[in-house]
Write a protein that holds these residues in place. Structure first.
Motif, PDB file in Angstrom:
ATOM      1  N   ASP A   6       0.737  -1.310   0.005  1.00  0.00           N
ATOM      2  CA  ASP A   6      -0.120   0.153   0.151  1.00  0.00           C
ATOM      3  C   ASP A   6       0.755   1.183   0.108  1.00  0.00           C
ATOM      4  OD1 ASP A   6       0.758   0.642   2.742  1.00  0.00           O
ATOM      5  OD2 ASP A   6      -0.798  -0.428   3.613  1.00  0.00           O
ATOM      6  N   ASP A   7       0.329   2.397  -0.042  1.00  0.00           N
ATOM      7  CA  ASP A   7       0.996   3.796  -0.200  1.00  0.00           C
ATOM      8  C   ASP A   7       1.955   3.767   0.740  1.00  0.00           C
ATOM      9  OD1 ASP A   7       0.076   4.397  -2.766  1.00  0.00           O
ATOM     10  OD2 ASP A   7      -1.633   5.521  -1.850  1.00  0.00           O
ATOM     11  N   LYS A   8       1.464   3.489   2.153  1.00  0.00           N
ATOM     12  CA  LYS A   8       2.142   3.749   3.375  1.00  0.00           C
ATOM     13  C   LYS A   8       3.399   2.740   3.448  1.00  0.00           C
ATOM     14  CE  LYS A   8       1.961   3.717   8.402  1.00  0.00           C
ATOM     15  NZ  LYS A   8       1.327   3.418   9.728  1.00  0.00           N
ATOM     16  N   GLN A   9       3.479   1.682   3.023  1.00  0.00           N
ATOM     17  CA  GLN A   9       4.411   0.765   3.063  1.00  0.00           C
ATOM     18  C   GLN A   9       5.547   1.209   1.994  1.00  0.00           C
ATOM     19  OE1 GLN A   9       1.959  -2.848   2.081  1.00  0.00           O
ATOM     20  NE2 GLN A   9       2.384  -3.519   4.116  1.00  0.00           N
ATOM     21  N   GLN A  11       6.070   4.188   1.123  1.00  0.00           N
ATOM     22  CA  GLN A  11       6.640   5.279   1.301  1.00  0.00           C
ATOM     23  C   GLN A  11       7.867   5.059   2.520  1.00  0.00           C
ATOM     24  OE1 GLN A  11       3.944   8.040   3.370  1.00  0.00           O
ATOM     25  NE2 GLN A  11       5.371   9.931   2.580  1.00  0.00           N
ATOM     26  N   GLU A  12       7.287   4.135   3.419  1.00  0.00           N
ATOM     27  CA  GLU A  12       8.394   3.542   4.429  1.00  0.00           C
ATOM     28  C   GLU A  12       9.638   3.100   3.844  1.00  0.00           C
ATOM     29  OE1 GLU A  12       6.377   0.969   7.186  1.00  0.00           O
ATOM     30  OE2 GLU A  12       5.058   2.334   7.896  1.00  0.00           O
ATOM     31  N   CYS A  15      11.842   5.535   2.178  1.00  0.00           N
ATOM     32  CA  CYS A  15      12.510   6.514   3.431  1.00  0.00           C
ATOM     33  C   CYS A  15      13.819   5.441   3.794  1.00  0.00           C
ATOM     34  CB  CYS A  15      11.522   6.645   4.642  1.00  0.00           C
ATOM     35  SG  CYS A  15      10.625   7.948   4.275  1.00  0.00           S
TER      36      CYS A  15
END
Length: 89
Positions: A6-9, A11-12, A15
């Protein structure tokens, strides 16, 4: 095999990759024995004008093809020699 994030994963992971690359660049730059004036100033935590001043006081500077290079080890030794002179005063 397909991995779905998903988008959060995503992004992590991005980073983490950026942090790893930045750490690698930092480590690589710290292993170089000779640095530019800007880099040596950052290495010693002083301003570039301080490096210029130290050079006017006799700090070792290598000049190769007109480019000034600053040795971490030789500058450290130079600074230590100044520290010893102050102790004897």
């Amino acid at each position: 095999m397909e991995i779905v994030l998903d988008d959060k994963q995503r992004q992590e992971i991005q980073c983490l990759i950026v942090q790893a690359v930045n750490k690698g660049v930092e480590q690589a730059s710290n292993t170089r024995p000779y640095l530019s004036r800007k880099e040596i100033a950052q290495y010693f935590g002083v301003g570039e004008s301080t490096i210029t001043h130290w050079a006017s006081l006799g700090m070792p500077v290598a000049i190769v093809d007109g480019r000034k290079l600053y040795g971490k080890r030789s500058i450290t030794q130079w600074l230590e020699s100044k520290e010893k002179q102050q102790k004897s005063l």
